[in-house]
Design an enzyme around this catalytic site. Sequence first.
Site, PDB file in Angstrom:
ATOM      1  N   VAL A  22      25.087  42.172 -22.514  1.00 42.76           N
ATOM      2  CA  VAL A  22      23.930  41.464 -21.988  1.00 42.76           C
ATOM      3  C   VAL A  22      23.763  41.897 -20.543  1.00 42.76           C
ATOM      4  O   VAL A  22      24.714  42.263 -19.873  1.00 42.76           O
ATOM      5  CB  VAL A  22      24.081  39.925 -22.067  1.00 42.76           C
ATOM      6  CG1 VAL A  22      24.017  39.452 -23.502  1.00 42.76           C
ATOM      7  CG2 VAL A  22      25.376  39.472 -21.411  1.00 42.76           C
ATOM      8  N   SER A  23      22.517  41.861 -20.056  1.00 43.78           N
ATOM      9  CA  SER A  23      22.251  42.422 -18.736  1.00 43.78           C
ATOM     10  C   SER A  23      21.889  41.407 -17.669  1.00 43.78           C
ATOM     11  O   SER A  23      22.030  41.679 -16.493  1.00 43.78           O
ATOM     12  CB  SER A  23      21.121  43.456 -18.835  1.00 43.78           C
ATOM     13  OG  SER A  23      19.955  42.860 -19.358  1.00 43.78           O
ATOM     14  N   THR A  24      21.406  40.250 -18.038  1.00 45.73           N
ATOM     15  CA  THR A  24      20.953  39.315 -17.024  1.00 45.73           C
ATOM     16  C   THR A  24      21.945  38.200 -16.794  1.00 45.73           C
ATOM     17  O   THR A  24      22.716  37.826 -17.677  1.00 45.73           O
ATOM     18  CB  THR A  24      19.608  38.666 -17.437  1.00 45.73           C
ATOM     19  OG1 THR A  24      19.829  37.837 -18.583  1.00 45.73           O
ATOM     20  CG2 THR A  24      18.572  39.724 -17.770  1.00 45.73           C
TER      21      THR A  24
END
Length: 229
Positions: A22-24
């Site tokens: 996941v990036s955020t």
Amino acid sequence: MTKPRSPRTRAATNRAIGYLRVSTGEQVESGAGLAAQRTIITDRADREGWQLDVVADEGLSGKSMNRPALVEALERLDRGDADVLVAAKLDRVSRSVADFARLLDRAQASGWRLVLLDLGVDTSTPAGEFVANTIANSAQYERRLIGQRTREGLAAKRAAGVRLGRPSSLPAEITARIVGEHDGGASLAGIARSLTVEGVPTARGGARWYPSTVRAVLHGQDATAMRAG
């Protein structure tokens, strides 16, 4: 140099690494995205009878392959400690066409499988390998088309006399000074330092100049026009 291993048979490929990303910050804190990916991968592992080990990179972009959990997973696969890398979606592993193509080559050279559940890709099968390569080639082709259209559009604008680049809000004399000093051999850092010491405000009213600030002025419309004149 290590000799590439032969492809492992389906009967032997029962040790899988499930990769999550996941990036955020919001996804990392809430678990949104990670739980869904884990469920999809676990369901597939149960059906295939895989011995599953799940790893995750949280809060990291997919633009680079240099992510701790992914790097370790790939090293384990190359050593033969695992046989399958499985991800819920292609973009969890890579957003780069070049990186994805290299990943396919790496899997083939070391004899492990890449399984992407959103696309139905399994590189141990001819159909899966074909789909994976088609995706990589199509994305690369589209990228080159976009680049070509962008270059042609900019060339047409220049030919029509359109000024490209962001207009500068600096006084003309400051822009002229920066252009003159840079053309005279002064470094970006040196120009930035002298402007800061003298208290000359930046285009946005800032008190401190940086090499990148000076570079932006040199690439702007006013500096380009001065050089052209």
